[in-house]
Design a protein around this motif. Structure first.
Motif, short mmCIF file in Angstrom:
data_model
loop_
_atom_site.label_atom_id
_atom_site.label_comp_id
_atom_site.label_asym_id
_atom_site.label_seq_id
_atom_site.Cartn_x
_atom_site.Cartn_y
_atom_site.Cartn_z
N ASP A 1 0.83 -1.21 0.00
CA ASP A 1 0.00 0.00 0.00
C ASP A 1 0.86 1.25 0.00
O ASP A 1 1.77 1.38 -0.80
CB ASP A 1 -1.03 -0.03 1.12
N GLN B 1 -4.55 0.21 0.29
CA GLN B 1 -5.04 -1.12 -0.04
C GLN B 1 -5.03 -2.03 1.19
O GLN B 1 -4.09 -2.04 1.97
CB GLN B 1 -4.18 -1.75 -1.13
N SER B 2 -6.09 -2.79 1.34
CA SER B 2 -6.14 -3.80 2.40
C SER B 2 -5.53 -5.09 1.87
O SER B 2 -5.28 -5.24 0.66
CB SER B 2 -7.58 -4.05 2.83
N ASN C 1 -1.43 -1.09 9.69
CA ASN C 1 -2.88 -0.93 9.54
C ASN C 1 -3.50 -1.96 8.59
O ASN C 1 -4.69 -1.90 8.31
CB ASN C 1 -3.24 0.49 9.09
N ASP C 2 -2.70 -2.91 8.08
CA ASP C 2 -3.26 -4.00 7.29
C ASP C 2 -4.02 -4.99 8.17
O ASP C 2 -4.84 -5.76 7.68
CB ASP C 2 -2.15 -4.77 6.55
N VAL D 1 -6.64 -5.81 9.87
CA VAL D 1 -8.04 -5.46 10.10
C VAL D 1 -8.91 -6.60 9.61
O VAL D 1 -8.72 -7.10 8.52
CB VAL D 1 -8.44 -4.17 9.33
N GLU E 1 -11.97 -7.42 8.02
CA GLU E 1 -12.93 -6.66 7.24
C GLU E 1 -14.33 -7.27 7.26
O GLU E 1 -15.28 -6.68 6.78
CB GLU E 1 -12.44 -6.53 5.79
N SER F 1 -10.92 2.92 8.52
CA SER F 1 -11.35 1.77 7.72
C SER F 1 -10.13 1.08 7.13
O SER F 1 -9.04 1.64 7.11
CB SER F 1 -12.27 2.23 6.59
N PRO F 2 -10.28 -0.16 6.63
CA PRO F 2 -9.14 -0.88 6.06
C PRO F 2 -8.59 -0.21 4.81
O PRO F 2 -7.47 -0.46 4.43
CB PRO F 2 -9.73 -2.25 5.70
N SER F 3 -9.39 0.59 4.16
CA SER F 3 -8.93 1.21 2.92
C SER F 3 -8.97 2.72 3.05
O SER F 3 -10.01 3.35 2.94
CB SER F 3 -9.81 0.77 1.73
N ASN G 1 -9.94 -11.26 5.93
CA ASN G 1 -9.04 -10.71 6.93
C ASN G 1 -7.60 -10.99 6.51
O ASN G 1 -7.36 -11.73 5.56
CB ASN G 1 -9.34 -11.28 8.32
N LEU G 2 -6.68 -10.37 7.21
CA LEU G 2 -5.29 -10.43 6.77
C LEU G 2 -4.71 -11.85 6.74
O LEU G 2 -4.10 -12.23 5.74
CB LEU G 2 -4.43 -9.51 7.64
#
Length: 216
Positions: A69, A109-110, A136-137, A139, A141, A152-154, A192-193
């Motif tokens: 990102d 970007q997530s 911050n990735d 998350v 979602e 937010s994730p994005s 999710n990640l």
């Protein structure tokens, strides 16, 4: 784009567009030639920073793809300062061979969006893939819950939504906004990640590719 050429841009919403398919998040506008955050900022026809990408690879070329990102895309740094560009030049010196690094990274970007980007470009004859992880990735979602609008994730989505809501006269108090997952945009299998990285790992294994995960 002719209106933007050579201009100084501070708002990321002015240089981003929704990706196709929407699961892949966002891309930069194609063929940008502006100053973003005071630094030279250029994009190729696919909407990524750097030179044009080609599926065909010449013999003897070492090719690497970078998926991430804002950090990997080079937030606030000039064209020659993006770490993928610096790494490309360093590897050419050390390996004594031609190196191509394709920067497939977009701010905000997530992990699940990065999966779709990797899936789209994995057939570009890469030798290695770099996955750039940022704090911050992390998350989930799939969880629908009130949260600060800018959490937010994005973050790219936030920039664009604020721009749209402002134009409609509906954006008044940032603190009162809530984020909800957009139905149909996030694939529930990779929401999710950990699941997204597992899915990316499966893509890489099918291609026999090795990946380096950078954490910052």
């Amino acid at each position: 784009l002719s209106e933007l050429k050579g201009q100084k841009v501070e708002d990321a919403a002015k240089i981003l567009r929704p990706s196709v398919p929407p699961q892949a998040g966002f891309r930069f506008l194609s063929h940008l030639d502006v100053f973003f955050k005071g630094r030279e900022f250029k994009t190729n026809s696919l909407g990524f920073r750097g030179e044009e990408f080609s599926k065909n690879k010449r013999e003897g070329v070492l090719r690497i793809g970078v998926v991430g990102d804002s950090v990997a895309s080079g937030w606030g740094v000039g064209t020659n300062e993006v770490y993928s560009h610096v790494l490309e030049k360093l590897l050419e010196q050390e390996c004594k061979t031609e190196v191509e690094i394709f920067n497939l990274s977009i701010p905000g970007q997530s992990a699940s969006q990065e999966y779709f980007v990797l899936r789209e470009f994995i057939n570009y004859n890469f030798d290695y893939i770099i996955l750039n992880y940022v704090g911050n990735d992390w998350v989930d979602e799939s969880v629908e819950r009130p949260r600060d609008y800018f959490d937010s994730p994005s973050y790219a989505l936030n920039f664009l939504m604020v721009k749209l809501l402002s134009q409609l006269g509906e954006f008044k108090d940032r603190s009162s906004m809530e984020w909800r997952p957009v139905v149909g945009v996030v694939d529930k299998r990779i929401n999710n990640l950990p699941a997204a990285y597992e899915a990316m790992g499966q893509l890489l294994n099918k291609r026999g590719l090795k990946a380096l995960v950078l954490m910052d």
